[in-house]
Design an enzyme around this catalytic site. Sequence first.
Site, mmCIF file in Angstrom:
data_model
loop_
_atom_site.group_PDB
_atom_site.id
_atom_site.type_symbol
_atom_site.label_atom_id
_atom_site.label_comp_id
_atom_site.label_asym_id
_atom_site.label_seq_id
_atom_site.Cartn_x
_atom_site.Cartn_y
_atom_site.Cartn_z
ATOM 1 N N GLY A 38 1.031 72.782 -71.567
ATOM 2 C CA GLY A 38 0.960 71.262 -71.535
ATOM 3 C C GLY A 38 0.357 70.808 -70.270
ATOM 4 O O GLY A 38 -0.816 69.904 -70.380
ATOM 5 N N HIS A 39 0.637 71.261 -69.234
ATOM 6 C CA HIS A 39 -0.034 70.657 -68.031
ATOM 7 C C HIS A 39 -1.533 71.193 -68.114
ATOM 8 O O HIS A 39 -2.422 70.314 -67.780
ATOM 9 C CB HIS A 39 0.550 71.305 -66.754
ATOM 10 C CG HIS A 39 1.856 70.727 -66.519
ATOM 11 N ND1 HIS A 39 3.068 71.759 -66.680
ATOM 12 C CD2 HIS A 39 2.585 69.677 -66.139
ATOM 13 C CE1 HIS A 39 3.958 71.130 -66.102
ATOM 14 N NE2 HIS A 39 3.935 70.073 -65.809
ATOM 15 N N GLN A 63 12.505 60.171 -57.854
ATOM 16 C CA GLN A 63 12.598 59.914 -59.088
ATOM 17 C C GLN A 63 13.940 60.563 -59.739
ATOM 18 O O GLN A 63 14.010 60.401 -60.970
ATOM 19 C CB GLN A 63 11.324 60.015 -59.927
ATOM 20 C CG GLN A 63 11.037 61.432 -59.975
ATOM 21 C CD GLN A 63 9.410 61.567 -60.619
ATOM 22 O OE1 GLN A 63 8.536 61.244 -59.874
ATOM 23 N NE2 GLN A 63 9.560 62.205 -61.691
ATOM 24 N N GLN A 151 1.411 62.524 -73.390
ATOM 25 C CA GLN A 151 2.068 61.700 -74.386
ATOM 26 C C GLN A 151 3.755 62.125 -74.520
ATOM 27 O O GLN A 151 4.353 61.400 -74.858
ATOM 28 C CB GLN A 151 1.318 61.841 -76.060
ATOM 29 C CG GLN A 151 2.154 61.172 -77.062
ATOM 30 C CD GLN A 151 2.086 59.460 -76.715
ATOM 31 O OE1 GLN A 151 1.236 59.045 -76.052
ATOM 32 N NE2 GLN A 151 3.345 58.981 -77.313
ATOM 33 N N LYS A 152 3.806 63.423 -74.178
ATOM 34 C CA LYS A 152 5.203 63.845 -74.026
ATOM 35 C C LYS A 152 6.066 62.886 -73.325
ATOM 36 O O LYS A 152 7.171 62.705 -73.708
ATOM 37 C CB LYS A 152 5.128 65.450 -73.340
ATOM 38 C CG LYS A 152 6.505 65.782 -73.035
ATOM 39 C CD LYS A 152 7.271 66.615 -73.509
ATOM 40 C CE LYS A 152 8.523 67.057 -73.325
ATOM 41 N NZ LYS A 152 8.989 66.925 -71.782
ATOM 42 N N MET A 187 6.499 71.516 -75.146
ATOM 43 C CA MET A 187 6.595 72.189 -73.795
ATOM 44 C C MET A 187 7.171 71.568 -72.631
ATOM 45 O O MET A 187 6.851 70.351 -72.473
ATOM 46 C CB MET A 187 5.146 72.757 -73.491
ATOM 47 C CG MET A 187 4.692 73.904 -74.521
ATOM 48 S SD MET A 187 3.089 74.295 -73.934
ATOM 49 C CE MET A 187 2.808 75.669 -75.280
ATOM 50 N N SER A 189 8.576 71.816 -68.221
ATOM 51 C CA SER A 189 9.162 72.846 -67.229
ATOM 52 C C SER A 189 10.568 72.872 -67.357
ATOM 53 O O SER A 189 11.149 73.877 -66.847
ATOM 54 C CB SER A 189 8.759 71.987 -65.769
ATOM 55 O OG SER A 189 7.413 71.764 -65.830
ATOM 56 N N ARG A 190 11.447 72.158 -67.982
ATOM 57 C CA ARG A 190 12.939 72.189 -67.960
ATOM 58 C C ARG A 190 13.249 73.260 -69.233
ATOM 59 O O ARG A 190 14.138 73.380 -69.161
ATOM 60 C CB ARG A 190 13.493 70.858 -68.185
ATOM 61 C CG ARG A 190 13.445 70.248 -67.008
ATOM 62 C CD ARG A 190 14.400 68.676 -66.984
ATOM 63 N NE ARG A 190 14.381 68.044 -65.802
ATOM 64 C CZ ARG A 190 13.617 66.960 -65.473
ATOM 65 N NH1 ARG A 190 12.507 66.431 -66.141
ATOM 66 N NH2 ARG A 190 13.954 66.468 -64.036
HETATM 67 P P1 AMP Z 1 5.451 67.049 -65.081
HETATM 68 O O1 AMP Z 1 4.989 68.049 -64.257
HETATM 69 O O2 AMP Z 1 6.575 67.196 -65.959
HETATM 70 O O3 AMP Z 1 5.744 65.481 -64.463
HETATM 71 O O4 AMP Z 1 4.456 66.636 -65.905
HETATM 72 C C1 AMP Z 1 3.130 66.344 -65.574
HETATM 73 C C2 AMP Z 1 2.310 65.797 -66.650
HETATM 74 O O5 AMP Z 1 2.064 66.614 -67.654
HETATM 75 C C3 AMP Z 1 2.707 64.486 -67.164
HETATM 76 O O6 AMP Z 1 1.647 63.510 -67.539
HETATM 77 C C4 AMP Z 1 3.497 65.114 -68.634
HETATM 78 O O7 AMP Z 1 3.331 64.083 -69.454
HETATM 79 C C5 AMP Z 1 2.436 66.160 -68.899
HETATM 80 N N1 AMP Z 1 3.176 67.014 -69.656
HETATM 81 C C6 AMP Z 1 4.107 67.590 -69.702
HETATM 82 N N2 AMP Z 1 4.621 68.470 -70.620
HETATM 83 C C7 AMP Z 1 3.643 68.211 -71.602
HETATM 84 C C8 AMP Z 1 3.241 68.871 -72.740
HETATM 85 N N3 AMP Z 1 4.293 69.424 -73.284
HETATM 86 N N4 AMP Z 1 2.064 68.244 -73.681
HETATM 87 C C9 AMP Z 1 1.203 67.720 -72.793
HETATM 88 N N5 AMP Z 1 1.572 67.248 -71.664
HETATM 89 C C10 AMP Z 1 2.568 67.321 -70.996
#
Ligand code: AMP
Length: 288
Positions: A38-39, A63, A151-152, A187, A189-190
Amino acid sequence: MRRSELITSISAMSDACREAKQRGTVALVPTMGALHDGHLSLVRAARASCDTVVVSIFVNPTQFGPNEDYEHYPRTLEEDIELLEREHVNFVFLPHTEEMYPKNGTSTSVNVLSVSERLDGVSRPGHFRAVATVVAKLFHITLPDVAFFGQKDAAQVAVLRSMVRDLNFPLKLAVCPTMREPDGLAMSSRNRYLTPIERAQSLVLYQALSEAQREFQRGIHEARKLRDTMMQVMQREASARIDYVEVVDPDTLLPVNDVSDGALLAIAAHVGKTRLIDNLLLPSTRNE
Ligand code: AMP
C-alpha cells in the site's frame, strides 16, 4: 542500486528539498514505516510524477491515544529502507521525536474543526489534530509540490484536504486507491498484529463494504439501507467489535440520506486487540 540518502535532521532535510526544488518537482510520501505494498503504491505514484521523491518515516507519538499501540507499533526500519531504495526514492526522512517536538515548544497545533471530530475522530479524540499538525510540519520542512496519501485512511484525507484548502498550502494532494490482499483485506501495518484466526475474521470489513456496494450497483441509493446491510454482515462475525459503520459525504464526513451524489462507506472495528479500518467510495450516479 542507487542508494537513497537518509536524513534525520530537520535543517538538512529542508536544505536538500530547497535544492531539489531548483532542479524540478518534489513529492512527499509521509508514512509511519512498517512498509507494505500500500505504501509502495504511493511511492510509485510519486516516482512517476515528480523529479525528487521524499519518503518520511516517523511514528508520530502525539497521534496515539494513551491506551493505543505507540510502544508496540511495528518498526522495521532496515527492511523499509531496502524497499525504498528499490523504488529509487531520493531521500528517506527519519526525524527524531525530540527534534520534532522539543520539550519547550509544543504549544502550537493545527485543529481542523468539524471533520476532525467524525469517524475515527470520535473514538480517537485529538488524533486528527496530531495528524494535521505533524503533516503541516512535514509540509513546511519538505515544501513538496505534491503530497501522496492513501484512500485507505479516508477520514485523514478529508482532514488534510480541509487543512490544505483552509491554510493555502501551495501544494497538491494526490490520493491513491486502497491496496488490498488477494482476498480483499486492506493492507495495513497493523495487519501484522493479527493471529491467523483473527486474520480470517478481519475479512468481514471488506465483505460488509462489498455487500453494500453490490446493493448500490443494483440501484439502492438509500443510505440507511446500505448501512443496515453493512451492520448485518458485520454482526455475522461475533468477534468483530464495531467502532463505527457509516455512510457519509467523503469531504465533510457528515452522514448522508441518499448516496446518489456519491458517498463514502466506512467501517472501523476491533478484531482481537487490533483496530482495523476500511472504506469504499461510491461514485455519483447523477449523470449516468
Ligand atoms: P501509515 O504508515 O499507516 O501512516 O500510512 C502512510 C500512508 O500510506 C497513508 O497515506 C496511508 O493512507 C497510506 N496507506 C496505508 N495503507 C494503504 C493501503 N492499503 N493502500 C493505499 N495506501 C495505504
